[in-house]
Design an enzyme around this catalytic site. Structure first.
Site, PDB file in Angstrom:
ATOM      1  CB  SER A   1      -3.109   2.815 -27.359  1.00  0.00           C
ATOM      2  OG  SER A   1      -2.542   3.668 -28.330  1.00  0.00           O
TER       3      SER A   1
ATOM      4  CB  SER B   1      -1.873   5.356 -31.218  1.00  0.00           C
ATOM      5  OG  SER B   1      -0.869   5.907 -30.402  1.00  0.00           O
TER       6      SER B   1
ATOM      7  CB  THR C   1       3.962   1.855 -26.772  1.00  0.00           C
ATOM      8  OG1 THR C   1       4.034   2.575 -25.548  1.00  0.00           O
ATOM      9  CG2 THR C   1       2.785   0.904 -26.760  1.00  0.00           C
TER      10      THR C   1
ATOM     11  CE  LYS D   1       8.064   3.787 -26.561  1.00  0.00           C
ATOM     12  NZ  LYS D   1       7.930   5.119 -25.956  1.00  0.00           N
TER      13      LYS D   1
ATOM     14  CG  ASP E   1       8.762   8.420 -27.865  1.00  0.00           C
ATOM     15  OD1 ASP E   1       7.616   8.738 -28.239  1.00  0.00           O
ATOM     16  OD2 ASP E   1       9.027   7.328 -27.333  1.00  0.00           O
TER      17      ASP E   1
ATOM     18  N   GLY F   1      11.993   9.514 -13.441  1.00  0.00           N
ATOM     19  CA  GLY F   1      11.762   8.273 -14.175  1.00  0.00           C
ATOM     20  C   GLY F   1      12.897   7.966 -15.124  1.00  0.00           C
TER      21      GLY F   1
ATOM     22  NE  ARG G   1       9.652   1.559  -8.623  1.00  0.00           N
ATOM     23  CZ  ARG G   1       8.570   0.936  -9.078  1.00  0.00           C
ATOM     24  NH1 ARG G   1       7.470   0.915  -8.332  1.00  0.00           N
ATOM     25  NH2 ARG G   1       8.566   0.371 -10.257  1.00  0.00           N
ATOM     26  CB  THR G   2      15.137   0.990  -9.987  1.00  0.00           C
ATOM     27  OG1 THR G   2      13.821   0.484  -9.750  1.00  0.00           O
ATOM     28  CG2 THR G   2      16.157  -0.122  -9.891  1.00  0.00           C
TER      29      THR G   2
ATOM     30  CG  LEU H   1       6.954  12.846 -20.764  1.00  0.00           C
ATOM     31  CD1 LEU H   1       8.004  12.016 -21.488  1.00  0.00           C
ATOM     32  CD2 LEU H   1       6.791  14.186 -21.454  1.00  0.00           C
TER      33      LEU H   1
HETATM   34  N1  LIG Z   1       3.163  11.447 -24.203  1.00  0.00           N
HETATM   35  C1  LIG Z   1       3.832  10.558 -24.904  1.00  0.00           C
HETATM   36  O1  LIG Z   1       3.960  10.641 -26.133  1.00  0.00           O
HETATM   37  C2  LIG Z   1       4.471   9.427 -24.171  1.00  0.00           C
HETATM   38  C3  LIG Z   1       5.423   8.633 -24.830  1.00  0.00           C
HETATM   39  C4  LIG Z   1       6.016   7.590 -24.117  1.00  0.00           C
HETATM   40  C5  LIG Z   1       5.655   7.363 -22.784  1.00  0.00           C
HETATM   41  N2  LIG Z   1       4.728   8.166 -22.184  1.00  0.00           N
HETATM   42  C6  LIG Z   1       4.338   7.937 -20.778  1.00  0.00           C
HETATM   43  O2  LIG Z   1       5.507   7.957 -19.975  1.00  0.00           O
HETATM   44  C7  LIG Z   1       5.381   7.011 -18.915  1.00  0.00           C
HETATM   45  C8  LIG Z   1       6.614   6.117 -18.869  1.00  0.00           C
HETATM   46  O3  LIG Z   1       6.749   5.395 -20.081  1.00  0.00           O
HETATM   47  P1  LIG Z   1       7.994   4.424 -20.341  1.00  0.00           P
HETATM   48  O4  LIG Z   1       7.845   3.949 -21.718  1.00  0.00           O
HETATM   49  O5  LIG Z   1       9.259   5.083 -19.954  1.00  0.00           O
HETATM   50  O6  LIG Z   1       7.660   3.254 -19.285  1.00  0.00           O
HETATM   51  P2  LIG Z   1       8.686   2.239 -18.567  1.00  0.00           P
HETATM   52  O7  LIG Z   1       9.862   1.971 -19.417  1.00  0.00           O
HETATM   53  O8  LIG Z   1       7.849   1.108 -18.091  1.00  0.00           O
HETATM   54  O9  LIG Z   1       9.205   3.081 -17.280  1.00  0.00           O
HETATM   55  C9  LIG Z   1       8.335   3.343 -16.207  1.00  0.00           C
HETATM   56  C10 LIG Z   1       8.984   4.344 -15.258  1.00  0.00           C
HETATM   57  O10 LIG Z   1       8.042   4.650 -14.210  1.00  0.00           O
HETATM   58  C11 LIG Z   1       8.610   4.286 -12.938  1.00  0.00           C
HETATM   59  N3  LIG Z   1       7.529   3.773 -12.079  1.00  0.00           N
HETATM   60  C12 LIG Z   1       6.514   2.944 -12.442  1.00  0.00           C
HETATM   61  N4  LIG Z   1       5.713   2.721 -11.372  1.00  0.00           N
HETATM   62  C13 LIG Z   1       6.240   3.410 -10.336  1.00  0.00           C
HETATM   63  C14 LIG Z   1       5.859   3.562  -8.970  1.00  0.00           C
HETATM   64  N5  LIG Z   1       4.771   2.968  -8.467  1.00  0.00           N
HETATM   65  N6  LIG Z   1       6.623   4.355  -8.188  1.00  0.00           N
HETATM   66  C15 LIG Z   1       7.717   4.977  -8.690  1.00  0.00           C
HETATM   67  N7  LIG Z   1       8.138   4.867  -9.961  1.00  0.00           N
HETATM   68  C16 LIG Z   1       7.397   4.083 -10.776  1.00  0.00           C
HETATM   69  C17 LIG Z   1       9.656   3.244 -13.249  1.00  0.00           C
HETATM   70  O11 LIG Z   1      10.600   3.183 -12.180  1.00  0.00           O
HETATM   71  P3  LIG Z   1      11.538   1.859 -11.998  1.00  0.00           P
HETATM   72  O12 LIG Z   1      12.648   1.989 -13.003  1.00  0.00           O
HETATM   73  O13 LIG Z   1      11.998   1.958 -10.598  1.00  0.00           O
HETATM   74  O14 LIG Z   1      10.654   0.676 -12.259  1.00  0.00           O
HETATM   75  C18 LIG Z   1      10.239   3.835 -14.560  1.00  0.00           C
HETATM   76  O15 LIG Z   1      11.084   4.915 -14.274  1.00  0.00           O
HETATM   77  C19 LIG Z   1       4.070   6.255 -19.172  1.00  0.00           C
HETATM   78  O16 LIG Z   1       3.080   6.769 -18.342  1.00  0.00           O
HETATM   79  C20 LIG Z   1       3.737   6.543 -20.613  1.00  0.00           C
HETATM   80  O17 LIG Z   1       2.348   6.593 -20.840  1.00  0.00           O
HETATM   81  C21 LIG Z   1       4.146   9.187 -22.857  1.00  0.00           C
END
Ligand SMILES: NC(=O)c1ccc[n+]([C@@H]2O[C@H](COP(=O)([O-])OP(=O)(O)OC[C@H]3O[C@@H](n4cnc5c(N)ncnc54)[C@H](OP(=O)(O)O)[C@@H]3O)[C@@H](O)[C@H]2O)c1
Length: 287
Positions: free
Chosen positions: A16, A18, A63, A67, A104, A129, A154-155, A229
């Site tokens: 992180s 942060s 995070t 969440k 967010d 996603g 993906r799902t 993101l």
């Molecule tokens: N910039 C920012 O402030 C900020 C804030 C929050 C998050 N983020 C970034 O956003 C991303 C997602 O965060 P989140 O909190 O939403 O995570 P999350 O709830 O774990 O969701 C992960 C997402 O990625 C997909 N995914 C993971 N591995 C994959 C693969 N190998 N192939 C295809 N799809 C895949 C998952 O699909 P499934 O549903 O099929 O598993 C799901 O849609 C992270 O990289 C995080 O660092 C950035």
């Protein structure tokens, strides 16, 4: 008065950025507090929350993967967080109660408008996603009046239930598989895509699909805006493809800083030194 504690919980949390920019902000504003990254395993969440001494705790960021689950242990959840069903900021009130917010939503839109100079209204949008952050992103896009929303995951069932949970405000929205051919078919009949947002963790350094883009360049129109993101690496695989076809790009670092700036304000009651935070975040990620 004793030093205060503030931090972020997640699993894993060691990468992180942060702590770097929140501690820079605390120091800059002269707040006697330290920001720490606390690794909390999924099955330890409520135990961790109840074990905290709230007398010196200002609050904490939340995070992956906490969440949604965190909501169960909170005393109050604000409207934005309740609309998207996810909390990323918890404040300990004077009465030692726990109030949850979702910053967010603010961070996503503010970074896109101010760093990207992009207006989402009237745009046909493709979101990749359907995890935690996608809830906040889709909630904001539907509320802000996009022309249409296509949500690829993906799902697919996860994309379906995410869209079913949100108020569409009359905007046509469709779930689809995260697959080039399926996305191309779903987009037929819509206007050209103006904004593509990557909410998957694909392409993230140390992530499950480091070095990979969720879609190929063929799906990126040259006049589209591609907003990833993910913020590490600074130029992600989908951003590289987008730049290759001439599209504009933005990574997730400004969003991370803006959502954190809102958190800083909620925890300390002070204005966030956004420039100081941005510089510290860039240094932490880009060296
Ligand atoms: N910039 C920012 O402030 C900020 C804030 C929050 C998050 N983020 C970034 O956003 C991303 C997602 O965060 P989140 O909190 O939403 O995570 P999350 O709830 O774990 O969701 C992960 C997402 O990625 C997909 N995914 C993971 N591995 C994959 C693969 N190998 N192939 C295809 N799809 C895949 C998952 O699909 P499934 O549903 O099929 O598993 C799901 O849609 C992270 O990289 C995080 O660092 C950035």
């Amino acid at each position: 008065m004793a030093a205060k504690r503030v931090g972020i919980i997640g699993y894993p949390i060691r990468h992180s950025a942060s702590p770097a920019f929140q501690n820079a902000a605390l120091q800059h504003r002269g707040v006697d507090a330290t920001f720490t990254a606390w690794e909390v395993a999924p099955d330890e969440l409520s135990k961790w929350v109840w074990s905290q001494d709230r007398s010196d705790l200002l609050g904490f960021g939340v995070t992956v993967p906490h969440k949604t689950e965190i909501i169960k242990v909170l005393d109050h959840v604000d409207e934005d967080a309740s609309t998207v069903g996810a909390v990323n900021t918890v404040v300990v009130t004077e009465g030692h109660r726990l109030f949850g917010y979702n910053t967010d939503t603010y961070g996503f839109l503010h970074a896109l408008q101010h760093e990207g100079g992009f207006d989402v209204r009237g745009q046909d949008v493709l979101v990749l996603g359907a995890g935690g952050v996608s809830r906040a992103v889709c909630g904001v896009l539907l509320r802000e009046g996009v022309a249409s929303l296509t949500l690829a995951n993906r799902t697919v069932s996860r994309a379906e239930s995410l869209l079913a949970d949100l108020d569409h405000h009359g905007v046509p929205a469709q779930p689809v598989a995260l697959d080039d051919a399926a996305i191309a078919a779903a987009l037929r009949g819509r206007g050209p895509v103006g904004l593509i947002v990557n909410c998957t963790s694909m392409g993230m350094l140390h992530g499950p699909a480091e070095g990979a883009s969720p879609i190929s360049a063929a799906l990126i129109p040259p006049d589209a805006f591609v907003y990833d993101l993910v913020y590490n690496p600074p130029v992600t695989p989908i951003m590289e493809l987008a730049r290759g076809v001439g599209a504009q790009t933005l990574n997730g670092l400004p969003m991370l800083v803006y959502q954190g700036a809102k958190g800083f304000q909620l925890w300390t009651g002070l204005d966030a030194p956004v420039d100081v935070m941005m510089a510290a975040a860039r240094k932490a990620v880009e060296g």
